[in-house]
Design an enzyme around this catalytic site. Sequence first.
Site, PDB file in Angstrom:
ATOM      1  N   ARG B  13       0.834  -1.210   0.000  1.00 43.72           N
ATOM      2  CA  ARG B  13       0.000   0.000   0.000  1.00 43.72           C
ATOM      3  C   ARG B  13       0.866   1.257   0.000  1.00 43.72           C
ATOM      4  O   ARG B  13       0.493   2.274  -0.570  1.00 43.72           O
ATOM      5  CB  ARG B  13      -0.970   0.011   1.181  1.00 43.72           C
ATOM      6  CG  ARG B  13      -0.292  -0.036   2.529  1.00 43.72           C
ATOM      7  CD  ARG B  13      -1.306  -0.022   3.658  1.00 43.72           C
ATOM      8  NE  ARG B  13      -0.688  -0.357   4.918  1.00 43.72           N
ATOM      9  CZ  ARG B  13      -1.085   0.118   6.087  1.00 43.72           C
ATOM     10  NH1 ARG B  13      -2.103   0.942   6.165  1.00 43.72           N
ATOM     11  NH2 ARG B  13      -0.480  -0.243   7.194  1.00 43.72           N
ATOM     12  N   GLU B  61     -19.032   4.771  -0.123  1.00 45.21           N
ATOM     13  CA  GLU B  61     -18.262   4.245  -1.245  1.00 45.21           C
ATOM     14  C   GLU B  61     -19.033   4.284  -2.558  1.00 45.21           C
ATOM     15  O   GLU B  61     -18.446   4.488  -3.623  1.00 45.21           O
ATOM     16  CB  GLU B  61     -17.811   2.804  -0.944  1.00 45.21           C
ATOM     17  CG  GLU B  61     -16.818   2.680   0.213  1.00 45.21           C
ATOM     18  CD  GLU B  61     -17.493   2.672   1.592  1.00 45.21           C
ATOM     19  OE1 GLU B  61     -18.746   2.629   1.660  1.00 45.21           O
ATOM     20  OE2 GLU B  61     -16.763   2.698   2.601  1.00 45.21           O
ATOM     21  N   HIS B 112      -5.597  -3.644   1.594  1.00 43.39           N
ATOM     22  CA  HIS B 112      -6.071  -4.573   2.622  1.00 43.39           C
ATOM     23  C   HIS B 112      -6.852  -5.740   2.009  1.00 43.39           C
ATOM     24  O   HIS B 112      -7.853  -6.188   2.539  1.00 43.39           O
ATOM     25  CB  HIS B 112      -6.929  -3.841   3.657  1.00 43.39           C
ATOM     26  CG  HIS B 112      -6.161  -2.832   4.465  1.00 43.39           C
ATOM     27  ND1 HIS B 112      -5.475  -1.791   3.895  1.00 43.39           N
ATOM     28  CD2 HIS B 112      -5.987  -2.697   5.799  1.00 43.39           C
ATOM     29  CE1 HIS B 112      -4.900  -1.057   4.843  1.00 43.39           C
ATOM     30  NE2 HIS B 112      -5.186  -1.592   6.005  1.00 43.39           N
ATOM     31  N   ARG B 170      -1.920  -4.877   3.037  1.00 46.29           N
ATOM     32  CA  ARG B 170      -1.508  -4.139   4.223  1.00 46.29           C
ATOM     33  C   ARG B 170      -0.140  -4.525   4.780  1.00 46.29           C
ATOM     34  O   ARG B 170       0.645  -3.651   5.155  1.00 46.29           O
ATOM     35  CB  ARG B 170      -2.569  -4.338   5.308  1.00 46.29           C
ATOM     36  CG  ARG B 170      -2.249  -3.584   6.561  1.00 46.29           C
ATOM     37  CD  ARG B 170      -3.131  -4.073   7.688  1.00 46.29           C
ATOM     38  NE  ARG B 170      -3.104  -3.163   8.822  1.00 46.29           N
ATOM     39  CZ  ARG B 170      -3.596  -3.462  10.004  1.00 46.29           C
ATOM     40  NH1 ARG B 170      -4.182  -4.626  10.199  1.00 46.29           N
ATOM     41  NH2 ARG B 170      -3.523  -2.617  10.998  1.00 46.29           N
TER      42      ARG B 170
END
Lengths: 281, 317
Positions: B13, B61, B112, B170
Site C-alpha cells: 500500500r 463508497e 487490505h 496491508r
Amino acid sequence: MADIQQLKDMVTQVRRDIVRQVHAVNSGHPGGSLGCAEFLVTLYCEFMDHDPSFNMDGKNEDLFFLSNGHISPVIYSVLARNGYFPVEELATFRKLDSRLQGHPTTHEGLPGIRIASGSLGQGMSVAIGAALAKKLNDDDKTIFSLHGDGELQEGQIWESVMYAAANNVDNLICTIDVNGQQIDGSTDQVLDLGNLQAKFEAFGWNVLRIKDGNNVEAIIEGMREAISLSRKRKPICILLHTEMGNGVDFMMGSHKWHGVAPNDEQLEEALAQNPETLGDY
Amino acid sequence: MKEYTNSGNKDTRSGFGAGLTELGKKNENVVALCADLTGSLKMNDFAANHPERFFQVGIAEANMMGIAAGLTIGGKIPFTGTFANFSTGRVYDQIRQSIAYSDKNVKICASHSGLTLGEDGATHQILEDIGLMKMLPGMTVINTCDYNQTKNATLAIADYEGPVYLRFGRPKVANFTPENDDFQIGKGVQLQEGNDVTIVATGHLVWEALEAAKQLHEAGISANVINIHTIKPLDEEIIIKSVQKTGCIVTAEEHNYLGGLGESVARTLAQHLPTPQEFVATQDTFGESGTPEQLLEKYGLNAENIVKMSKQVITRK
C-alpha cells in the site's frame, strides 16, 4: 431563444415519438417519459448551452445527466430532435444492434449520452463528479440532472445529497420528477418520501418548486430562478411536479402506464391527441 | 538458479502511496478520492500536496464510485481508494454501470485485500474481489507482488485508458522487484527458468513461490516461476509456453480458488493445453481473525504449501 409555441410544438412531437417508440417494440416506459417531455424540451431548447456535434468531455458546455434511465424514450426523442443523431434512428429503439438501448448507455456510442443509467440512484453522484471536474477545469458551465421521485428511495442518493452540500457543489441543478408514482403504486403507498423540500433543505440545498411541471411557461420561470440561485455555494434542487402520462388522457394519473406499451388502437388514440408538428420519423 | 534479493520488507500500500505522490507532481489530470481511509491507503501526501485534486467523500463508497465516473467526464483520471472489500463487493453495481459499462477511465485502487488484513476478520477481508472484477467486461485486473511493483503499476495505469482494478495489501512483504521497472499491463514476468513444474503466482505469494523454488531445487526439482501481476488480460502465452516444457502447474494467490488467478489459468489450459494443476488458494471459505502470519499458515498460503502442491502435481503428469 425559441418562442413558446415552438417549444409546445416540440413537446407534442416528442410525445408522438415516445408512444411510437414504445409501441413499435411493445416495451418501454411511456408514463414517466411523457411526464418529463415539457421539462426536457425546455431544458435542451431554451436553457442548455450544448453542442450536438458531441464530445464525451463536454468542456465549456452545459451537461445533462439522466439518472432515471427508464424514461429513455423522452431523452432519445429530445436528443434526436436537437440534432444529436438522425430522428429516423428512433425506429431502432430497443431493437437488436441499436444504439438506442432499453436504458441509455455510452457503450453503443450514442451521441448525447455520457453515462449509462437504469440501475437507479447513481446519476447524482456522476453529476457531482462532472460538476467537480468543471470547477477543476475553470469551466463555468452548469450540470443538470433528472431523477425520479421513487429513485430517492435508493440510499446512494442521500450519500450524494450530503456530499454536494458539504462541498458547495453550486454548479449543479438537480431536478426531481415528482409524479408520485412508481411501479408498485403511489410513492406514498410503496415507501412514503415524506417532506422532500424539508429533507433537501435540511441537507443544505437550495430548493425550489415548479408546481406545474407540465407547463412550459412555469418551467421557464422555475429554471430561470434555479439558474439565478446557482454559484451561491449551495447545490440546487428543483421539485418538478408532473403528471405521469401527460398529454395522453388515458395514461394520465396512474402508475399503470409506468412500463406498459400501448396497443395499436391505443397508439392511434394517443397520436390523435397529439397532432404531428415537426414530422414523424 | 537465480537468486532474488529482498531489499527490505515494505507494504504494497505504501508503494501505491508513493506512486500516487509521484503522479500528483507529474500528471495534473490525476485526481484522488478516498472514503475515510486516507491513512490506510497512504494517500496523505497526495491529499496534502494537491488539496484541490483530492476528494474526501466520507464513508460513502457508492457515491465515491459515481463521483469518480463523473470526474472522467472532463478529462480527469480518478484514483479511488478504500479497502478491497469496500472497493468491490460493496459497490459492485456502481462499478458495473457507472464505470465498466460506461467505459470510464477510473482506477479502482484497493488495499487490505485478502486474509492479511488480519485481526479485523472476515467482514473486512475479501477473497472474492479478483473474481468479481475480472467478470466485468473491459475491466483490467492487477494484483502486484511488492512495494516497487505496486508503485510502478500505479504509475503505469495512469497512462492506460480504461477502467482498472489495482489490488494490494496491508502487511510488509519482501521487496525484490527492480526499482523503476517498466510495468507492462498484461505481461507476465519470467522469474526463474525450470523444467519440472510451472509455478505461477500473484501478489505477495510471488515471493513465496521463489522461496518454494529454492526448496524444490534442493530436492532436485527445477521450477519455472512466473509472476502474473495482471490477471486480466491474462498473459496466456507465457503460461502455455511454460507448461509445454514442464507438463504441470501450480497457481498461488491470496484469494478464493474459485474465481481467482488459478481459475483463469485453468480455463486457458483447458482450451489450449489441458494440464494437471494444483491450487494454492483459500478453499471456498471466509477468513477469520488472526495475525497475517497465522492466517497465511492456517490457510496454506505460503512456500511450504507451494512445495507440497508442486510435488503432488508432478505425480499427476
